[in-house]
Design a protein around this motif. Sequence first.
Motif, PDB file in Angstrom:
ATOM      1  N   THR A   9       0.828  -1.205   0.000  1.00 48.43           N
ATOM      2  CA  THR A   9       0.000   0.000   0.000  1.00 48.43           C
ATOM      3  C   THR A   9       0.861   1.253   0.000  1.00 48.43           C
ATOM      4  O   THR A   9       0.567   2.220  -0.725  1.00 48.43           O
ATOM      5  CB  THR A   9      -0.929  -0.011   1.230  1.00 48.43           C
ATOM      6  OG1 THR A   9      -1.704  -1.210   1.207  1.00 48.43           O
ATOM      7  CG2 THR A   9      -1.847   1.184   1.238  1.00 48.43           C
ATOM      8  N   ALA A  10       1.925   1.252   0.794  1.00 47.98           N
ATOM      9  CA  ALA A  10       2.799   2.432   0.872  1.00 47.98           C
ATOM     10  C   ALA A  10       3.458   2.729  -0.472  1.00 47.98           C
ATOM     11  O   ALA A  10       3.623   3.899  -0.837  1.00 47.98           O
ATOM     12  CB  ALA A  10       3.863   2.227   1.938  1.00 47.98           C
ATOM     13  N   SER A  11       3.805   1.699  -1.226  1.00 46.01           N
ATOM     14  CA  SER A  11       4.461   1.958  -2.505  1.00 46.01           C
ATOM     15  C   SER A  11       3.451   2.227  -3.623  1.00 46.01           C
ATOM     16  O   SER A  11       3.814   2.786  -4.652  1.00 46.01           O
ATOM     17  CB  SER A  11       5.375   0.798  -2.888  1.00 46.01           C
ATOM     18  OG  SER A  11       4.625  -0.345  -3.202  1.00 46.01           O
TER      19      SER A  11
ATOM     20  N   GLY B  91      -0.537   9.884  -1.429  1.00 47.77           N
ATOM     21  CA  GLY B  91      -1.978   9.684  -1.426  1.00 47.77           C
ATOM     22  C   GLY B  91      -2.577   9.508  -2.807  1.00 47.77           C
ATOM     23  O   GLY B  91      -3.782   9.372  -2.941  1.00 47.77           O
ATOM     24  N   VAL B  92      -1.748   9.490  -3.841  1.00 52.64           N
ATOM     25  CA  VAL B  92      -2.217   9.342  -5.217  1.00 52.64           C
ATOM     26  C   VAL B  92      -1.851   7.939  -5.702  1.00 52.64           C
ATOM     27  O   VAL B  92      -0.696   7.546  -5.618  1.00 52.64           O
ATOM     28  CB  VAL B  92      -1.553  10.396  -6.134  1.00 52.64           C
ATOM     29  CG1 VAL B  92      -1.972  10.214  -7.572  1.00 52.64           C
ATOM     30  CG2 VAL B  92      -1.861  11.794  -5.637  1.00 52.64           C
ATOM     31  N   PRO B  93      -2.832   7.182  -6.206  1.00 49.65           N
ATOM     32  CA  PRO B  93      -2.502   5.855  -6.751  1.00 49.65           C
ATOM     33  C   PRO B  93      -1.517   5.987  -7.915  1.00 49.65           C
ATOM     34  O   PRO B  93      -1.713   6.798  -8.818  1.00 49.65           O
ATOM     35  CB  PRO B  93      -3.852   5.313  -7.240  1.00 49.65           C
ATOM     36  CG  PRO B  93      -4.885   6.154  -6.582  1.00 49.65           C
ATOM     37  CD  PRO B  93      -4.255   7.479  -6.303  1.00 49.65           C
ATOM     38  N   PHE B  94      -0.452   5.188  -7.865  1.00 49.43           N
ATOM     39  CA  PHE B  94       0.594   5.328  -8.878  1.00 49.43           C
ATOM     40  C   PHE B  94       0.115   4.906 -10.255  1.00 49.43           C
ATOM     41  O   PHE B  94       0.610   5.415 -11.262  1.00 49.43           O
ATOM     42  CB  PHE B  94       1.845   4.541  -8.469  1.00 49.43           C
ATOM     43  CG  PHE B  94       3.050   4.920  -9.271  1.00 49.43           C
ATOM     44  CD1 PHE B  94       3.631   6.163  -9.124  1.00 49.43           C
ATOM     45  CD2 PHE B  94       3.579   4.047 -10.201  1.00 49.43           C
ATOM     46  CE1 PHE B  94       4.731   6.536  -9.887  1.00 49.43           C
ATOM     47  CE2 PHE B  94       4.675   4.403 -10.965  1.00 49.43           C
ATOM     48  CZ  PHE B  94       5.262   5.648 -10.808  1.00 49.43           C
ATOM     49  N   ASP B  95      -0.862   4.005 -10.323  1.00 48.97           N
ATOM     50  CA  ASP B  95      -1.380   3.630 -11.643  1.00 48.97           C
ATOM     51  C   ASP B  95      -2.068   4.819 -12.320  1.00 48.97           C
ATOM     52  O   ASP B  95      -2.042   4.941 -13.542  1.00 48.97           O
ATOM     53  CB  ASP B  95      -2.312   2.427 -11.548  1.00 48.97           C
ATOM     54  CG  ASP B  95      -3.567   2.699 -10.741  1.00 48.97           C
ATOM     55  OD1 ASP B  95      -3.469   3.353  -9.692  1.00 48.97           O
ATOM     56  OD2 ASP B  95      -4.652   2.238 -11.152  1.00 48.97           O
TER      57      ASP B  95
ATOM     58  N   GLY C 118      -1.375  19.967  -0.451  1.00 43.11           N
ATOM     59  CA  GLY C 118      -1.932  20.981   0.440  1.00 43.11           C
ATOM     60  C   GLY C 118      -2.421  20.398   1.751  1.00 43.11           C
ATOM     61  O   GLY C 118      -2.208  20.969   2.822  1.00 43.11           O
ATOM     62  N   ARG C 119      -3.052  19.239   1.675  1.00 43.27           N
ATOM     63  CA  ARG C 119      -3.546  18.571   2.883  1.00 43.27           C
ATOM     64  C   ARG C 119      -2.392  18.152   3.795  1.00 43.27           C
ATOM     65  O   ARG C 119      -2.421  18.414   4.995  1.00 43.27           O
ATOM     66  CB  ARG C 119      -4.379  17.349   2.476  1.00 43.27           C
ATOM     67  CG  ARG C 119      -5.015  16.594   3.607  1.00 43.27           C
ATOM     68  CD  ARG C 119      -5.777  15.389   3.085  1.00 43.27           C
ATOM     69  NE  ARG C 119      -4.935  14.460   2.352  1.00 43.27           N
ATOM     70  CZ  ARG C 119      -4.200  13.505   2.929  1.00 43.27           C
ATOM     71  NH1 ARG C 119      -4.205  13.366   4.230  1.00 43.27           N
ATOM     72  NH2 ARG C 119      -3.466  12.692   2.196  1.00 43.27           N
ATOM     73  N   LEU C 120      -1.374  17.522   3.207  1.00 46.66           N
ATOM     74  CA  LEU C 120      -0.220  17.081   4.010  1.00 46.66           C
ATOM     75  C   LEU C 120       0.500  18.258   4.665  1.00 46.66           C
ATOM     76  O   LEU C 120       0.843  18.209   5.855  1.00 46.66           O
ATOM     77  CB  LEU C 120       0.771  16.320   3.131  1.00 46.66           C
ATOM     78  CG  LEU C 120       0.458  14.881   2.796  1.00 46.66           C
ATOM     79  CD1 LEU C 120       1.441  14.363   1.764  1.00 46.66           C
ATOM     80  CD2 LEU C 120       0.499  14.022   4.039  1.00 46.66           C
ATOM     81  N   LEU C 121       0.730  19.294   3.894  1.00 43.82           N
ATOM     82  CA  LEU C 121       1.458  20.442   4.439  1.00 43.82           C
ATOM     83  C   LEU C 121       0.624  21.200   5.470  1.00 43.82           C
ATOM     84  O   LEU C 121       1.178  21.729   6.442  1.00 43.82           O
ATOM     85  CB  LEU C 121       1.918  21.362   3.318  1.00 43.82           C
ATOM     86  CG  LEU C 121       2.969  20.742   2.383  1.00 43.82           C
ATOM     87  CD1 LEU C 121       3.311  21.694   1.262  1.00 43.82           C
ATOM     88  CD2 LEU C 121       4.202  20.318   3.147  1.00 43.82           C
ATOM     89  N   ASN C 122      -0.680  21.234   5.292  1.00 45.76           N
ATOM     90  CA  ASN C 122      -1.548  21.863   6.291  1.00 45.76           C
ATOM     91  C   ASN C 122      -1.497  21.091   7.611  1.00 45.76           C
ATOM     92  O   ASN C 122      -1.391  21.689   8.685  1.00 45.76           O
ATOM     93  CB  ASN C 122      -2.981  21.962   5.778  1.00 45.76           C
ATOM     94  CG  ASN C 122      -3.879  22.667   6.765  1.00 45.76           C
ATOM     95  OD1 ASN C 122      -3.526  23.716   7.300  1.00 45.76           O
ATOM     96  ND2 ASN C 122      -5.038  22.087   7.029  1.00 45.76           N
TER      97      ASN C 122
ATOM     98  N   ASN D  89       7.459  11.878   2.538  1.00 43.87           N
ATOM     99  CA  ASN D  89       6.247  12.507   2.001  1.00 43.87           C
ATOM    100  C   ASN D  89       6.282  14.018   2.197  1.00 43.87           C
ATOM    101  O   ASN D  89       5.954  14.779   1.282  1.00 43.87           O
ATOM    102  CB  ASN D  89       5.002  11.939   2.678  1.00 43.87           C
ATOM    103  CG  ASN D  89       4.622  10.571   2.174  1.00 43.87           C
ATOM    104  OD1 ASN D  89       5.041  10.156   1.093  1.00 43.87           O
ATOM    105  ND2 ASN D  89       3.837   9.860   2.943  1.00 43.87           N
ATOM    106  N   LEU D  90       6.668  14.443   3.398  1.00 43.07           N
ATOM    107  CA  LEU D  90       6.735  15.886   3.670  1.00 43.07           C
ATOM    108  C   LEU D  90       7.781  16.574   2.812  1.00 43.07           C
ATOM    109  O   LEU D  90       7.552  17.668   2.287  1.00 43.07           O
ATOM    110  CB  LEU D  90       7.012  16.136   5.145  1.00 43.07           C
ATOM    111  CG  LEU D  90       5.840  15.897   6.086  1.00 43.07           C
ATOM    112  CD1 LEU D  90       6.270  16.056   7.531  1.00 43.07           C
ATOM    113  CD2 LEU D  90       4.707  16.860   5.761  1.00 43.07           C
TER     114      LEU D  90
END
Length: 176
Positions: free
Chosen positions: A31-33, A38-42, A67-71, A120-121
């Motif tokens: 799942t992590a890869s 948060g975006v599906p790689f496919d 934006g969500r992660l940085l917020n 991720n950050l």
Amino acid sequence: MNIYETIFEVIDMRSFSNLWYWIGLAVLWSTASHYVLGVPFDLAQRAKRRGGETMQDLEDLVRINVGRLLNIAEVSGLLLTALSTGLITLLAVTGFVYGIEFCQAVFLMVFPMSVIALLNLRTAHRIRNEAPKGDMLYSFLRRHRFYTQLVGMLSIFITGMWGMYQNLDLGPFGGI
């Protein structure tokens, strides 16, 4: 047999000899890869192939997730850092100093995921600062996925070696 004996028999607190632990570890890293920021790689691969509206969808989804992660990092980053480092330290001490195998197993899952959170950050900051579009954005996501997979492979290798050591050291009956 009381409820606690039943629960511990079903769960098997010797994690490294439990098939469910290894299945959980595989699902965690799969799942992590697959989900890059948060975006599906496919979706990223499809956007690279097709371009146009699919690429615009990818750019929008990455912009929203960045934006969500940085917020989250800006609003509650200090608290999350304190809680997560406290939890990781607690797991490390109880697992490796006091020898509780369940804590060792959880630590070997949580600690590498904290490295992924930092990656991720870092990638989110780079995307916000450089605002890549199209193929450049795909390149950022591909590179981030590569580093995630690298951390995952190293983590699975270390966990596998430690798990085999624990199983060989304790034997089939947990050192009884």
